[in-house]
Design a protein around this motif. Structure first.
Motif, PDB file in Angstrom:
ATOM      1  N   LYS A  91       0.816  -1.225   0.000  1.00 38.52           N
ATOM      2  CA  LYS A  91       0.000   0.000   0.000  1.00 38.52           C
ATOM      3  C   LYS A  91       0.845   1.268   0.000  1.00 38.52           C
ATOM      4  O   LYS A  91       0.699   2.151   0.853  1.00 38.52           O
ATOM      5  CB  LYS A  91      -0.953  -0.012   1.183  1.00 38.52           C
ATOM      6  N   GLY A  92       1.801   1.332  -0.930  1.00 35.69           N
ATOM      7  CA  GLY A  92       2.571   2.556  -1.131  1.00 35.69           C
ATOM      8  C   GLY A  92       3.748   2.743  -0.180  1.00 35.69           C
ATOM      9  O   GLY A  92       4.396   3.789  -0.220  1.00 35.69           O
ATOM     10  N   GLN A 199      -4.336  -4.111   9.980  1.00 33.97           N
ATOM     11  CA  GLN A 199      -3.581  -3.503   8.864  1.00 33.97           C
ATOM     12  C   GLN A 199      -2.082  -3.425   9.126  1.00 33.97           C
ATOM     13  O   GLN A 199      -1.276  -3.648   8.250  1.00 33.97           O
ATOM     14  CB  GLN A 199      -4.092  -2.074   8.619  1.00 33.97           C
ATOM     15  N   GLU A 200      -1.698  -3.077  10.366  1.00 36.19           N
ATOM     16  CA  GLU A 200      -0.278  -2.838  10.623  1.00 36.19           C
ATOM     17  C   GLU A 200       0.588  -4.093  10.466  1.00 36.19           C
ATOM     18  O   GLU A 200       1.793  -3.986  10.294  1.00 36.19           O
ATOM     19  CB  GLU A 200      -0.069  -2.223  12.016  1.00 36.19           C
ATOM     20  N   ILE A 201      -0.044  -5.275  10.523  1.00 34.60           N
ATOM     21  CA  ILE A 201       0.779  -6.490  10.392  1.00 34.60           C
ATOM     22  C   ILE A 201       0.483  -7.280   9.125  1.00 34.60           C
ATOM     23  O   ILE A 201       1.230  -8.178   8.764  1.00 34.60           O
ATOM     24  CB  ILE A 201       0.619  -7.416  11.622  1.00 34.60           C
ATOM     25  N   VAL A 202      -0.590  -6.920   8.441  1.00 32.49           N
ATOM     26  CA  VAL A 202      -1.036  -7.777   7.349  1.00 32.49           C
ATOM     27  C   VAL A 202      -0.068  -7.750   6.154  1.00 32.49           C
ATOM     28  O   VAL A 202       0.024  -8.707   5.393  1.00 32.49           O
ATOM     29  CB  VAL A 202      -2.495  -7.430   6.959  1.00 32.49           C
ATOM     30  N   MET A 205       1.865 -10.891   5.936  1.00 36.47           N
ATOM     31  CA  MET A 205       1.141 -12.175   5.933  1.00 36.47           C
ATOM     32  C   MET A 205       0.634 -12.436   4.530  1.00 36.47           C
ATOM     33  O   MET A 205       0.306 -11.490   3.814  1.00 36.47           O
ATOM     34  CB  MET A 205      -0.063 -12.092   6.862  1.00 36.47           C
ATOM     35  N   PRO A 206       0.529 -13.700   4.143  1.00 35.47           N
ATOM     36  CA  PRO A 206       0.018 -13.985   2.795  1.00 35.47           C
ATOM     37  C   PRO A 206      -1.511 -13.886   2.762  1.00 35.47           C
ATOM     38  O   PRO A 206      -2.204 -14.828   2.397  1.00 35.47           O
ATOM     39  CB  PRO A 206       0.501 -15.423   2.552  1.00 35.47           C
ATOM     40  N   LEU A 207      -2.031 -12.739   3.207  1.00 35.09           N
ATOM     41  CA  LEU A 207      -3.489 -12.573   3.296  1.00 35.09           C
ATOM     42  C   LEU A 207      -3.934 -11.395   2.446  1.00 35.09           C
ATOM     43  O   LEU A 207      -3.437 -10.285   2.615  1.00 35.09           O
ATOM     44  CB  LEU A 207      -3.887 -12.319   4.763  1.00 35.09           C
ATOM     45  N   GLN A 208      -4.889 -11.677   1.537  1.00 30.52           N
ATOM     46  CA  GLN A 208      -5.514 -10.585   0.774  1.00 30.52           C
ATOM     47  C   GLN A 208      -7.010 -10.803   0.868  1.00 30.52           C
ATOM     48  O   GLN A 208      -7.575 -11.587   0.099  1.00 30.52           O
ATOM     49  CB  GLN A 208      -5.098 -10.673  -0.692  1.00 30.52           C
ATOM     50  N   PRO A 209      -7.664 -10.142   1.834  1.00 23.71           N
ATOM     51  CA  PRO A 209      -9.090 -10.402   2.040  1.00 23.71           C
ATOM     52  C   PRO A 209      -9.924 -10.248   0.765  1.00 23.71           C
ATOM     53  O   PRO A 209     -10.935 -10.946   0.601  1.00 23.71           O
ATOM     54  CB  PRO A 209      -9.489  -9.375   3.094  1.00 23.71           C
ATOM     55  N   SER A 210      -9.498  -9.374  -0.162  1.00 21.70           N
ATOM     56  CA  SER A 210     -10.319  -9.177  -1.368  1.00 21.70           C
ATOM     57  C   SER A 210     -10.481 -10.491  -2.154  1.00 21.70           C
ATOM     58  O   SER A 210     -11.460 -10.684  -2.870  1.00 21.70           O
ATOM     59  CB  SER A 210      -9.689  -8.108  -2.254  1.00 21.70           C
ATOM     60  N   ARG A 211      -9.545 -11.421  -1.982  1.00 26.33           N
ATOM     61  CA  ARG A 211      -9.654 -12.709  -2.686  1.00 26.33           C
ATOM     62  C   ARG A 211     -10.811 -13.556  -2.138  1.00 26.33           C
ATOM     63  O   ARG A 211     -11.211 -14.531  -2.750  1.00 26.33           O
ATOM     64  CB  ARG A 211      -8.359 -13.511  -2.537  1.00 26.33           C
ATOM     65  N   PHE A 212     -11.294 -13.177  -0.952  1.00 26.11           N
ATOM     66  CA  PHE A 212     -12.368 -13.975  -0.335  1.00 26.11           C
ATOM     67  C   PHE A 212     -13.754 -13.430  -0.695  1.00 26.11           C
ATOM     68  O   PHE A 212     -14.766 -13.957  -0.265  1.00 26.11           O
ATOM     69  CB  PHE A 212     -12.236 -13.980   1.197  1.00 26.11           C
ATOM     70  N   ASN A 213     -13.773 -12.329  -1.452  1.00 24.24           N
ATOM     71  CA  ASN A 213     -15.031 -11.700  -1.845  1.00 24.24           C
ATOM     72  C   ASN A 213     -15.861 -12.696  -2.678  1.00 24.24           C
ATOM     73  O   ASN A 213     -15.346 -13.276  -3.629  1.00 24.24           O
ATOM     74  CB  ASN A 213     -14.688 -10.459  -2.683  1.00 24.24           C
TER      75      ASN A 213
END
Ligand SMILES: CC(C)(COP(=O)(O)OP(=O)(O)OC[C@H]1O[C@@H](n2cnc3c(N)ncnc32)[C@H](O)[C@@H]1OP(=O)(O)O)[C@@H](O)C(=O)NCCC(=O)NCCS
Length: 318
Positions: A91-92, A199-202, A205-213
């Motif tokens: 995120k930038g 957010q501060e730790i994600v 992690m191999p986590l992208q919540p948008s993939r669970f949409n």
């Protein structure tokens, strides 16, 4: 500019350092290394023998997790200290993870780890990164002392739980039923994921919540990427209590992502994990990462044991 104080301290040179670094990591972490850790060391050894990798990698981008970036301590033509830097763009902002801090047992308590870590922190600051992070085991007081003395601050503690055939699951609460996740659960799942994986730790992690949409577009992307994830919901008297996502992994255990209502997390976790343990009983073990000290009974009752608890420490630069 990074000023390197000692003639023994220098940047990692992957053309000659990978094998001694792999040996040192194995020596220093061997007793606590899990299957993934051993695979990581094997990966370094394979890379050390792969001439194409060695030719190509020095010009590669920053996002490579092998010890491509970092510092070593060399004495008498031996590498006796190592620190790996793993940059990550999220995120930038750039974040650096400090890893594999290791000093040969015969060279300890001479300030080598301190100089390696100080140099690494200067490196991160000089590369205009947002922050440097590291993970240290809760029982590793020596390393915690070192990092605290350099100004790193504890941010969170996270426990990795792993399904264990030694812990038989107990009967889950009767009021909870498990169903397939439906579209209307997504709004809550997304919100609860944010609290379990802030957010501060994600970024680490191999986590992208948008993939669970559950939407069509996200489904199309998953189809293109051949991603096989599945979700189950826990209903407490018909109210949504939590959702778990199962994701197969190339590593030693499949990953579970928990999104639970904090008001009823014990019951939701126990019911969801017991269900998954029964569903995947013959397959891969399952593992999940959760804030330390929370819902511990629920994990035990579902047949999960603690693999480790890590303290996540940060030094912010921006
Ligand atoms: C932790 C480790 C890297 C320290 O390396 P080192 O070169 O001996 O550490 P330093 O001499 O630079 O010590 C720096 C500070 O760490 C702390 N420390 C290091 N070893 C310690 C010990 N055995 N007991 C208590 N404090 C210790 C002290 O605060 C020390 O400062 P001081 O010497 O002024 O008291 C080394 O013991 C090691 O390789 N351990 C195994 C791998 C590991 O645990 N790595 C850390 C992963 S997060």
């Amino acid at each position: 500019m990074i000023s390197i104080q000692s003639q023994h301290l220098r940047r990692v040179d992957i053309r000659r350092d990978l094998l001694p670094v792999a040996d040192l990591i194995e020596l220093c972490f061997g007793s606590q290394m899990d299957k993934d850790g051993r695979e990581y060391v094997q990966q370094i050894r394979r890379a050390a023998k792969d001439s194409r990798y060695l030719r190509w990698m020095p010009g590669a981008g920053e996002q490579v997790s092998l010890p491509l970036h970092g510092y070593v301590w060399e004495e008498g033509n031996r590498i006796v200290g190592n620190l790996t830097l793993i940059p990550n763009y999220y995120k930038g902002c750039w974040y650096y993870l400090i890893a594999n801090v290791a000093v040969h047992p015969d060279f300890r308590r001479r300030g080598i780890a301190r100089q390696l870590t100080e140099t690494a922190l200067h490196h991160v600051r000089d590369h205009n990164a947002h922050a440097a992070w590291l993970h240290v085991r809760e029982d590793n007081f020596a390393a915690q002392e070192l990092y605290r003395s350099l100004g790193m601050v504890e941010r969170v503690r996270r426990t990795t739980w792993c399904s264990s055939s030694d812990i038989p699951p107990e009967t889950p609460p009767k009021e909870i039923t498990i169903t397939r996740r439906v579209k209307s659960h997504w709004r809550f799942q997304n919100q609860w994921l944010d609290t379990v994986y802030p957010q501060e730790i994600v970024w680490n992690m191999p986590l992208q919540p948008s993939r669970f949409n559950p939407g069509l577009w996200a489904g199309f992307i998953r189809f293109l990427n051949n991603e096989q994830i599945q979700h189950w919901s826990a209903l407490y008297r018909d109210e949504l209590a939590g959702v778990v996502t199962w994701e197969p992994s190339r590593h030693s255990a499949d990953t579970l992502w928990l999104a639970v209502n904090p008001q009823i997390e014990q019951e939701a976790i126990q019911a969801l994990l017991t269900y998954l343990r029964q569903t995947f009983s013959l397959g891969h073990p399952l593992q999940t990462n959760y804030p330390a000290g929370r819902a511990e009974n629920a994990f035990h009752q579902a047949g999960f044991g603690k693999a480790n608890t890590l303290i996540w420490m940060e030094m912010k630069f921006r």
